[in-house]
Design a protein around this motif. Sequence first.
Motif, PDB file in Angstrom:
ATOM      1  N   UNK A 197     -20.073  50.702  11.557  1.00 20.43           N
ATOM      2  CA  UNK A 197     -18.981  50.084  10.783  1.00 20.43           C
ATOM      3  C   UNK A 197     -18.245  51.071   9.887  1.00 20.43           C
ATOM      4  N   UNK A 198     -18.983  52.044   9.303  1.00 18.77           N
ATOM      5  CA  UNK A 198     -18.294  52.963   8.384  1.00 18.77           C
ATOM      6  C   UNK A 198     -17.329  53.861   9.158  1.00 18.77           C
ATOM      7  N   UNK A 199     -17.707  54.253  10.372  1.00 13.11           N
ATOM      8  CA  UNK A 199     -16.795  55.080  11.185  1.00 13.11           C
ATOM      9  C   UNK A 199     -15.572  54.251  11.573  1.00 13.11           C
ATOM     10  N   UNK A 200     -15.829  53.014  11.978  1.00  6.61           N
ATOM     11  CA  UNK A 200     -14.706  52.169  12.417  1.00  6.61           C
ATOM     12  C   UNK A 200     -13.735  51.891  11.269  1.00  6.61           C
ATOM     13  N   UNK A 201     -14.288  51.639  10.068  1.00  2.00           N
ATOM     14  CA  UNK A 201     -13.381  51.353   8.952  1.00  2.00           C
ATOM     15  C   UNK A 201     -12.622  52.613   8.539  1.00  2.00           C
ATOM     16  N   UNK A 202     -13.288  53.764   8.569  1.00  3.71           N
ATOM     17  CA  UNK A 202     -12.583  55.015   8.235  1.00  3.71           C
ATOM     18  C   UNK A 202     -11.414  55.219   9.207  1.00  3.71           C
ATOM     19  N   UNK A 203     -11.653  54.950  10.485  1.00  6.78           N
ATOM     20  CA  UNK A 203     -10.575  55.050  11.489  1.00  6.78           C
ATOM     21  C   UNK A 203      -9.421  54.102  11.152  1.00  6.78           C
ATOM     22  N   UNK A 204      -9.784  52.846  10.861  1.00  9.15           N
ATOM     23  CA  UNK A 204      -8.744  51.832  10.597  1.00  9.15           C
ATOM     24  C   UNK A 204      -7.950  52.215   9.355  1.00  9.15           C
ATOM     25  N   UNK A 205      -8.626  52.721   8.340  1.00  2.00           N
ATOM     26  CA  UNK A 205      -7.921  53.101   7.111  1.00  2.00           C
ATOM     27  C   UNK A 205      -6.969  54.273   7.374  1.00  2.00           C
ATOM     28  N   UNK A 206      -7.416  55.216   8.192  1.00  2.92           N
ATOM     29  CA  UNK A 206      -6.533  56.344   8.522  1.00  2.92           C
ATOM     30  C   UNK A 206      -5.275  55.831   9.225  1.00  2.92           C
TER      31      UNK A 206
ATOM     32  N   UNK B 242      -0.207  61.092   6.293  1.00  2.00           N
ATOM     33  CA  UNK B 242      -0.890  62.332   5.910  1.00  2.00           C
ATOM     34  C   UNK B 242      -2.259  62.069   5.285  1.00  2.00           C
ATOM     35  N   UNK B 243      -2.708  60.788   5.291  1.00  2.00           N
ATOM     36  CA  UNK B 243      -4.022  60.475   4.704  1.00  2.00           C
ATOM     37  C   UNK B 243      -4.976  60.101   5.838  1.00  2.00           C
ATOM     38  N   UNK B 244      -5.931  60.966   6.103  1.00  2.00           N
ATOM     39  CA  UNK B 244      -6.796  60.762   7.272  1.00  2.00           C
ATOM     40  C   UNK B 244      -8.276  60.831   6.961  1.00  2.00           C
ATOM     41  N   UNK B 245      -8.615  60.889   5.677  1.00  2.00           N
ATOM     42  CA  UNK B 245     -10.028  60.926   5.300  1.00  2.00           C
ATOM     43  C   UNK B 245     -10.272  59.952   4.165  1.00  2.00           C
ATOM     44  N   UNK B 246     -11.471  59.373   4.159  1.00  2.00           N
ATOM     45  CA  UNK B 246     -11.804  58.427   3.100  1.00  2.00           C
ATOM     46  C   UNK B 246     -13.174  58.755   2.520  1.00  2.00           C
ATOM     47  N   UNK B 247     -13.306  58.580   1.200  1.00  2.00           N
ATOM     48  CA  UNK B 247     -14.620  58.631   0.553  1.00  2.00           C
ATOM     49  C   UNK B 247     -14.883  57.228   0.029  1.00  2.00           C
ATOM     50  N   UNK B 248     -15.955  56.590   0.512  1.00  2.00           N
ATOM     51  CA  UNK B 248     -16.225  55.207   0.108  1.00  2.00           C
ATOM     52  C   UNK B 248     -17.042  55.137  -1.179  1.00  2.00           C
ATOM     53  N   UNK B 249     -16.753  54.092  -1.947  1.00  2.00           N
ATOM     54  CA  UNK B 249     -17.479  53.833  -3.193  1.00  2.00           C
ATOM     55  C   UNK B 249     -17.764  52.329  -3.247  1.00  2.00           C
ATOM     56  N   UNK B 250     -18.332  51.881  -4.360  1.00  2.00           N
ATOM     57  CA  UNK B 250     -18.609  50.450  -4.478  1.00  2.00           C
ATOM     58  C   UNK B 250     -17.518  49.694  -5.219  1.00  2.00           C
TER      59      UNK B 250
ATOM     60  N   UNK C  23      -8.627  57.407  -0.536  1.00  2.00           N
ATOM     61  CA  UNK C  23      -8.075  58.077   0.637  1.00  2.00           C
ATOM     62  C   UNK C  23      -7.706  59.488   0.206  1.00  2.00           C
ATOM     63  N   UNK C  24      -8.043  60.427   1.049  1.00  2.00           N
ATOM     64  CA  UNK C  24      -7.814  61.825   0.700  1.00  2.00           C
ATOM     65  C   UNK C  24      -6.746  62.391   1.631  1.00  2.00           C
ATOM     66  N   UNK C  25      -5.674  62.893   1.032  1.00  2.00           N
ATOM     67  CA  UNK C  25      -4.569  63.454   1.813  1.00  2.00           C
ATOM     68  C   UNK C  25      -4.997  64.755   2.472  1.00  2.00           C
ATOM     69  N   UNK C  26      -4.235  65.137   3.513  1.00  2.00           N
ATOM     70  CA  UNK C  26      -4.654  66.286   4.332  1.00  2.00           C
ATOM     71  C   UNK C  26      -4.759  67.584   3.529  1.00  2.00           C
ATOM     72  N   UNK C  27      -3.857  67.771   2.547  1.00  2.00           N
ATOM     73  CA  UNK C  27      -3.900  69.058   1.833  1.00  2.00           C
ATOM     74  C   UNK C  27      -5.202  69.218   1.051  1.00  2.00           C
TER      75      UNK C  27
ATOM     76  N   UNK D 270     -16.730  43.855   6.342  1.00  2.00           N
ATOM     77  CA  UNK D 270     -15.782  42.969   5.642  1.00  2.00           C
ATOM     78  C   UNK D 270     -14.397  43.621   5.622  1.00  2.00           C
ATOM     79  N   UNK D 271     -14.357  44.922   5.408  1.00  2.00           N
ATOM     80  CA  UNK D 271     -13.080  45.651   5.387  1.00  2.00           C
ATOM     81  C   UNK D 271     -12.391  45.602   6.740  1.00  2.00           C
ATOM     82  N   UNK D 272     -13.174  45.807   7.782  1.00  2.00           N
ATOM     83  CA  UNK D 272     -12.579  45.788   9.130  1.00  2.00           C
ATOM     84  C   UNK D 272     -12.017  44.413   9.467  1.00  2.00           C
ATOM     85  N   UNK D 273     -12.798  43.378   9.156  1.00  2.00           N
ATOM     86  CA  UNK D 273     -12.328  42.012   9.454  1.00  2.00           C
ATOM     87  C   UNK D 273     -11.046  41.719   8.685  1.00  2.00           C
ATOM     88  N   UNK D 274     -10.986  42.182   7.437  1.00  4.66           N
ATOM     89  CA  UNK D 274      -9.795  41.935   6.612  1.00  4.66           C
ATOM     90  C   UNK D 274      -8.571  42.644   7.200  1.00  4.66           C
ATOM     91  N   UNK D 275      -8.751  43.906   7.551  1.00  3.98           N
ATOM     92  CA  UNK D 275      -7.617  44.667   8.106  1.00  3.98           C
ATOM     93  C   UNK D 275      -7.155  44.037   9.433  1.00  3.98           C
TER      94      UNK D 275
END
Length: 449
Positions: free
Chosen positions: A91-100, A106-114, A296-300, A327-332
């Motif tokens: 799920x974390x890989x899938x949500x990171x993909x969906x968020x990208x 230019x935002x293709x990386x995510x750091x997840x928190x609570x 979300x972390x921008x490419x630079x 939950x994030x994936x279902x929402x998106x």
Amino acid sequence: MNKSELQQHDREHLLHPFTDFSDLGKQGTRVITNADGAYISDIDGHRMLDGMSGLWCCNLGYSRNEIADAVYEQLRTLPFYNSFFQCTTVPSIQLADALAEVTPAHMNNVFFTGSGSEANDTNLRLIRRYWDLKEQPEKRIVISRKNGYHGSTIAGASLGGMSGMHKQFQALDYIEHIQQPYWFGEGGDMSPEEFGIHAARCLDEKIQELGPEKVAAFIAEPIQGAGGVIIPPETYWPEVKKVLDQYDILLVMDEVIFGFGRTGEWFGADYYGMKPDLMTFAKAVTNGYFPLGGTMVGDRVAEVIKSRGGEFTHGYTYSAHPAACMAGLATINILRNENIIENVRDVTGPYLAKRWAELAEHPIVGEARSLGMVGALELVKDKGSRARFDDDCTAGGVCRDMSIKNGLVMRATGDTMIIAPPLIITTEQVDELVEKARRALDDTAKAMA
Ligand SMILES: Cc1ncc(COP(=O)(O)O)c(C=O)c1O
């Protein structure tokens, strides 16, 4: 337990966020027991149109079983695993993909928190790591805005510019605050356009004062939410962009409230045509069904922190919690499949703007503003001078109580009434919202007379 027993136990054992405990003890809490669609109900069976989407998070309302089912299934398959020590979960890989996919290109990386607060802590860690890796360790200062809200951890509250909060803790000493773009409250004789430029130039002045070589980042909400739905004049963000383009300074947009469709675009950055380096999110990413935040972390920035080696010594147990990610994936998926955001942009947002603007005619309303699915009303005693009823902002509290009595949840920030209804609200429900708000204003006017 019946209602009064629940309230008694609540008083005895539960410390509520942002609450005057003695005041709460006297009044008793409102016990919310269920919710459906855009409505919540309390233990007395009083049903209210939820003009605040919970706490700006239930953008799809309260009846999306797809999200609950996704969480439930995940909890039965793999209820937890961490993303430390070279481990990951599907799920974390899938949500990171969906968020990208849904965030700016230019935002293709995510750091997840609570949560959103934790995500802003993460931002401070990322900012420092970035400049250290770039061998510019003197870039330390982060500029923020007065009356901004960035959460309640020490980092979040330091970044935030809420004076009431700053009185109760010791803020980090490398954060500086500048004027907010609040035209109604602080614009004086300037036109909104002039004031927008003026507020943006404050950023330039602060950078010059501190020395651009010492400034690491500027953080701001696209529109201040908790500060009172402060929609900046149209000139503000373009001018901020010009200022930032002159200097080598990171831009952090805190999208905890405006992310996932509230402006009628996916993110406030899209709405204002900005290109942030870091973008905080939380709340509506899971429709409020499960705690999750991130940045979300921008490419630079990503390129530097990923390619230059060495461990980034930061993370949370619940970073990328698999059930939260489901939950994030279902929402998106719902936001995408049902064109919810486009509907806000093209139909319900413009309709709310038209109906909400009618409230400006009310005798105690100094300004009615809205954008997408947020709105604010400035309560005044005198429209001409914009004078408030009193220094304690009594009118706001009265209006909030009157609104609840009339079956609508509105929030008061001082004497500014704010709404952020679920994005799924229909045009008929917008009519209901406006009529209930008008009744609350009538009742407030009588009570304050
Ligand atoms: C803009 C913004 N940033 C950060 C936060 C903090 O998020 P959380 O309460 O999830 O820690 C909030 C919460 O309202 C917010 O509005």
